[in-house]
Design an enzyme around this catalytic site. Structure first.
Site, PDB file in Angstrom:
ATOM      1  N   SER A 149       0.828  -1.204   0.000  1.00  0.00           N
ATOM      2  CA  SER A 149       0.000   0.000   0.000  1.00  0.00           C
ATOM      3  C   SER A 149       0.868   1.262   0.000  1.00  0.00           C
ATOM      4  O   SER A 149       1.757   1.396  -0.824  1.00  0.00           O
ATOM      5  CB  SER A 149      -0.972  -0.029   1.179  1.00  0.00           C
ATOM      6  N   HIS A 150       0.624   2.167   0.941  1.00  0.00           N
ATOM      7  CA  HIS A 150       1.320   3.464   0.957  1.00  0.00           C
ATOM      8  C   HIS A 150       2.655   3.393   1.686  1.00  0.00           C
ATOM      9  O   HIS A 150       3.323   4.413   1.846  1.00  0.00           O
ATOM     10  CB  HIS A 150       0.434   4.507   1.636  1.00  0.00           C
ATOM     11  N   LYS A 159      -1.148  -9.626  -0.355  1.00  0.00           N
ATOM     12  CA  LYS A 159      -2.526  -9.726   0.134  1.00  0.00           C
ATOM     13  C   LYS A 159      -3.266 -10.827  -0.605  1.00  0.00           C
ATOM     14  O   LYS A 159      -3.079 -10.993  -1.811  1.00  0.00           O
ATOM     15  CB  LYS A 159      -3.302  -8.428  -0.119  1.00  0.00           C
TER      16      LYS A 159
END
Length: 549
Positions: A149-150, A159
């Site tokens: 993600s970030h 994931k």
């Protein structure tokens, strides 16, 4: 608001803090995790397994073990359709994809990779799974998104999304995590694997045009006609993420006035301005990370950015600059339930316990049901899938919603759709999201909110996650009687992994991060900024006392 803002915050990343990509990749292939070390085991947080190859927390062995565990889980559950897989632009994502393919093909799994090796946003994977599974009772598809993600450039992430298209629930991730760690302990005995060259030549690996499917279907969820007719002037900064090549096709297909301010892709993310703690972090809700787009606010009606896997949004309005995620989420709820007439009257509003209470007030005014759950988008997947939720959101700028006709779009977070929705609401109402938020607060009260992030090691995070109402000594919060102390969410009675303390005009929640070595204190007041600071100050004392025990 953070424990200590670094002197580099908001400035362009200097050469001295950039990762050495070659060393990072060498560490991925060369370093082996020690399963006896808790920090080096497979651990699924709020959104998959994350770590860095330098710290032996995201290495080839982790990905091989997790991939085999997913294959074993699929066999255990009779999931035998194709597996949709996508990656973001982090340096560790492509080697992790290659490792995963070696295992998936060896286990006779049919894999759908992105056409032309294109990067793939998280929502594009979720949407592809749902489109494939529509109307099927057997041969169901699932997916993997390779992304942290970030998180900073040196991190990797992995994931799993089951056939409902959303992030895997805790019973699924628990099963996969346990199996993967057993494989690590056995030095990968039980992992089936072929060479990458052999995997890529296999007939099991097929190309899927995620970009064309996702962009083509966007008209099912966004009203581009109204955006185009109103001539809304927009800008987007993809922050070098997985959707970097999606925005131009969106603009061209739907004939909208959208400028892509940067299409740079660089695994060091050297074009980023540094986040609050001196780290590079592609967080579209951080004013430090979003400096480039904030500087352009007066040039566009509305502008937006997304994080690296494009499952989070950041909205910059001409009237108010970068909006706090909570504020825009409340605006989205108010707008959507007034402008989606085909949605069921029973479709509720989903939010996490640390999202703004303004959402509660908006939901109540709309006459809708509120579904409040712990942090983690997985709690909304089933509701979005079956249509009992029209919208699900979490404080960290993550949201997803139903299509115009009330059918499911994505059961994972989608940063692209909320970004484009900001243009739709500007076009339809004649007010940008900042102005719409002001109108909301005039009717329902203005929230003052902030979040404190501070470093925390594994032991401290474990302590904080076990905080109970009984440990709270105080009867008051910032001069008001404490009305409720929660360690379980009202919507589904699931453990918060921390506590939420509520008074009449303010609240705070404290919990460890599920993805980084930090803890978070969230606070909100409907009185004033000074009252908010009092809430946060008292919350900090409670957390300090808990960590000191």
């Amino acid at each position: 608001m953070n424990a200590k803002v670094d002197k580099l915050a908001g400035k362009l990343a200097p050469e001295s803090i950039l990762i050495d990509v070659t060393q990072l990749l060498d560490a991925y292939a060369g370093l082996r995790p020690d399963p006896k070390e808790p920090s080096q085991r497979v651990a699924f947080g709020t959104s998959g397994h994350r770590g860095s190859s330098f710290e032996r927390s995201f290495n080839e062995w982790h990905v091989l073990a997790i991939s085999q565990a997913i294959c074993d889980y699929r066999q255990h559950k009779g999931i035998d359709g194709p597996l949709f897989i996508g990656i973001d632009t982090h340096a560790l994502s492509r080697p992790a994809l290659e490792s995963a393919l070696e295992v998936l093909v060896a286990n006779d799994v049919s894999v759908m990779i992105s056409a032309g090796d294109e990067f793939t946003p998280t929502p594009a994977v979720s949407h592809a799974i749902l489109v494939y599974n529509r109307g099927r009772q057997s041969g169901l598809a699932d997916g993997i998104v390779v992304t942290p993600s970030h998180n900073p450039p040196g991190d990797g992430g992995f994931k799993y999304n089951p056939p409902n298209g959303g992030p895997a629930d805790t019973d699924v991730t628990g099963w996969i995590q346990q199996r993967a760690n057993a494989l690590l302990e056995s030095k990968l005995d039980g992992v089936k694997r072929v060479s990458y060259a052999q995997a890529r030549k296999s007939s099991l690996v097929k190309e899927h045009d995620y970009l064309a499917q996702y962009v083509g279907d966007l008209q099912q969820i966004i009203d581009f006609d109204v955006i185009r007719s109103a001539g809304v002037h927009m800008a987007v900064d993809p922050l070098g993420g997985a959707g970097v090549h999606y925005w131009q096709p969106i603009a061209q297909r739907y004939g909208i006035d959208l400028t892509v301010v940067s299409d740079a892709v660089d695994p060091t993310f050297r074009f980023m301005t540094v986040d609050w703690d001196g780290k590079i972090r592609m967080d579209p809700s951080s004013p430090y990370a979003m400096q480039r787009l904030i500087g352009l606010k007066d040039h566009y009606d509305v502008a937006f950015g997304c994080d690296t896997d494009h499952d989070r949004h950041g909205i910059v309005s001409r009237s108010s600059g970068l909006m706090l995620p909570n504020n825009y989420l409340a605006v989205m709820v108010d707008y959507l339930y007034r402008h989606r007439p085909q949605w069921s009257a029973q479709a509720g509003v989903g939010k996490t316990v640390v999202s703004s209470s303004l959402i509660d007030r908006v939901t109540q005014r709309l006459g809708r049901r509120l579904y409040e759950v712990p942090v983690g988008f997985k709690w909304f997947a089933d509701g979005l899938f079956e249509g009992s939720l029209g919208f699900g959101c979490e404080e960290s700028a993550g949201a997803s919603m139903l299509c115009h006709d009330g059918t499911v779009w994505s059961t994972d977070k989608d940063g692209i759709v909320p970004a484009l929705l900001s243009a739709e609401m500007t076009a339809r109402t004649g007010k940008d999201p900042g102005q719409l938020f002001t109108a909301l607060t005039e009717a329902l009260g203005r929230p003052y909110s902030s979040r404190i992030d501070a470093p925390a090691n594994g032991q401290q995070k474990a302590k904080l996650s076990k905080l109970s109402p009984q440990q709270l000594q105080s009867q008051e919060l910032a001069g008001e009687k404490i009305e409720q102390v929660l360690d379980r969410a009202p919507g589904n009675n699931a453990a918060i992994g921390g506590i939420k303390v509520m008074a009449a005009s303010g609240w705070f929640a404290a919990r460890p991060s599920g993805t980084e070595e930090i803890y978070k204190i969230y606070g909100e007041s409907f009185r004033s900024e000074a009252h908010l600071q009092d809430i946060l100050s008292e919350a900090q004392k409670i957390v300090d006392a808990a960590l000191a025990d």
